[in-house]
Design a protein around this motif. Structure first.
Motif, short mmCIF file in Angstrom:
data_model
loop_
_atom_site.label_atom_id
_atom_site.label_comp_id
_atom_site.label_asym_id
_atom_site.label_seq_id
_atom_site.Cartn_x
_atom_site.Cartn_y
_atom_site.Cartn_z
N LEU A 1 0.84 -1.15 -0.14
CA LEU A 1 0.29 0.54 0.00
C LEU A 1 0.97 1.43 0.35
N GLN A 2 2.55 1.23 1.16
CA GLN A 2 2.51 2.36 0.59
C GLN A 2 3.27 2.19 -0.58
N LEU A 3 4.45 1.57 -1.44
CA LEU A 3 4.33 2.10 -2.96
C LEU A 3 3.38 2.59 -3.62
N LEU A 4 1.68 1.77 -3.31
CA LEU A 4 1.19 2.08 -4.54
C LEU A 4 0.42 3.86 -4.03
N GLU A 5 0.69 4.47 -3.12
CA GLU A 5 0.46 6.10 -2.59
C GLU A 5 1.41 6.41 -3.05
N ASN A 6 2.76 6.06 -3.59
CA ASN A 6 3.57 7.12 -2.89
C ASN A 6 4.31 6.67 -4.95
N SER A 7 3.75 6.20 -5.11
CA SER A 7 3.79 5.50 -7.07
C SER A 7 2.44 6.68 -7.56
N THR A 8 1.17 6.81 -6.91
CA THR A 8 0.03 7.36 -7.69
C THR A 8 0.39 8.91 -7.72
N ALA A 9 0.90 9.55 -6.35
CA ALA A 9 1.41 10.75 -6.72
C ALA A 9 2.36 11.15 -7.21
N THR A 10 3.81 10.02 -7.52
CA THR A 10 4.36 10.29 -8.33
C THR A 10 3.75 10.61 -9.70
N ALA A 11 2.96 9.52 -9.91
CA ALA A 11 2.76 9.53 -11.38
C ALA A 11 1.84 11.14 -11.52
N PHE A 12 0.79 11.66 -10.72
CA PHE A 12 -0.09 12.37 -11.03
C PHE A 12 0.85 13.74 -11.10
N GLY A 13 2.15 13.88 -9.53
CA GLY A 13 2.69 15.11 -9.87
C GLY A 13 3.70 15.01 -10.89
N LEU A 14 4.17 14.64 -11.34
CA LEU A 14 4.75 14.51 -12.59
C LEU A 14 4.42 15.25 -13.60
N ALA A 15 3.00 14.96 -13.79
CA ALA A 15 2.41 14.98 -15.44
C ALA A 15 2.71 17.03 -14.46
N ALA A 16 1.91 17.12 -13.47
CA ALA A 16 1.57 18.37 -13.10
C ALA A 16 2.56 19.15 -13.06
N ILE A 17 3.88 18.89 -12.67
CA ILE A 17 5.41 19.35 -13.16
C ILE A 17 4.62 20.43 -14.65
N ILE A 18 5.54 18.71 -15.46
CA ILE A 18 5.70 18.95 -17.02
C ILE A 18 4.82 20.26 -17.16
N LEU A 19 3.60 20.14 -17.38
CA LEU A 19 2.60 21.17 -17.81
C LEU A 19 2.93 22.21 -17.00
N VAL A 20 3.70 22.71 -15.74
CA VAL A 20 3.79 23.38 -15.27
C VAL A 20 5.46 24.55 -16.35
N VAL A 21 6.83 23.34 -15.93
CA VAL A 21 7.98 23.91 -16.16
C VAL A 21 7.80 23.74 -18.04
N GLY A 22 7.28 22.67 -18.24
CA GLY A 22 7.53 21.93 -19.67
C GLY A 22 8.11 23.49 -20.80
N PRO A 23 7.03 24.67 -20.90
CA PRO A 23 7.09 25.51 -21.63
C PRO A 23 7.96 26.76 -21.40
N VAL A 24 8.93 26.35 -20.02
CA VAL A 24 9.79 26.96 -20.33
C VAL A 24 11.25 26.01 -20.62
N SER A 25 11.27 25.40 -19.97
CA SER A 25 13.05 24.66 -19.89
C SER A 25 11.92 23.28 -21.20
#
Length: 243
Positions: free
Chosen positions: A41-65
């Motif tokens: 369950l720890q891995l599920l929670e960690n992987s889910t947050a990472t997947a969504f967080g990474l997508a959001a971060i790409i949307l934020v900094v992608g147009p810059v770098s």
């Protein structure tokens, strides 16, 4: 290559990679608190947050770098576009990679502090077995193939969801839980928590990730013979100064 000033793009890589590691480490700490007796369950929670967080971060900094957030992606971009001038210039690579590493370390420190831990606490989690290195080769090769296949086929717009989804899945189908990023690997050595990696294990992971880069580029050459024509749109298209 047109685009925003190099210092601004490097700053975006620093901030983006820092946020990524903060998500990885912070969600790992929270998962260990919420589900102390259930590693799955720890891995599920960690992987889910990472997947969504990474997508959001790409949307934020992608147009810059371009949202590389990963030395492997930056090196691949430079290699694929070096002859045609469409990829990342070596000067930019030399700025991106230190920014990514510094951001990753800062992200780990930030996560530690958010959970009232010591700012720097080197990990004791050893990850130094050959089957883990093989997992990193597979995870990194798949990431390189995915990112540049999207660029080569003109589908970079779906990169945030695709890259986030791939990393989330690779947590589960690779033995190493898919670090797939030398900068993130270094950053995760600075936290003795669920997501940590012992400093002594970092070189083996980084070597495996570089091997995965070579494998990924080989697969790309096989499936997409002319990847350099779109290398300037990795991971997502960047804005120009005018934009």
């Amino acid at each position: 290559m047109s685009g925003l000033s190099l210092w601004r793009r490097a700053a975006a890589e620093l901030v983006g990679t820092g946020l990524l590691v903060a998500v990885v480490v912070g969600s790992g700490i929270m998962a260990a608190h919420l589900s102390p007796d259930d590693i799955g369950l720890q891995l599920l929670e960690n992987s889910t947050a990472t997947a969504f967080g990474l997508a959001a971060i790409i949307l934020v900094v992608g147009p810059v770098s371009g949202a590389h957030l990963n030395p492997v992606v930056s090196l691949a971009d430079w290699w694929l576009g070096r002859r045609s001038g469409t990829g990342l210039p070596i000067r930019d690579v030399a700025a991106y990679i230190p920014a990514q590493v510094a951001g990753a370390i800062g992200g780990a420190v930030l996560a530690n502090l958010m959970f009232d831990l010591a700012a720097v606490d080197l990990s004791a989690t050893e990850r130094d077995r050959p089957h883990l290195w093989l997992g990193e080769v597979v995870a990194t090769a798949g990431l390189v193939l995915l990112v540049f296949a999207l660029a080569r086929s003109g589908r970079s717009a779906v990169a945030p969801a695709a890259v986030g989804g791939y990393i989330g899945a690779a947590y589960w189908f690779t033995s190493s839980t898919s670090f797939a990023n030398p900068a993130v690997t270094v950053g995760r050595a600075f936290t003795d928590t669920f997501a940590g990696i012992a400093p002594a294990s970092v070189p083996g992971f980084v070597i495996a990730q570089l091997a995965g880069l070579v494998v990924g580029l080989g697969l790309l050459a096989l499936l997409y013979p002319r990847p350099a024509v779109a290398a300037d749109e990795v991971v997502v298209p960047r804005l120009s100064d005018a934009g």
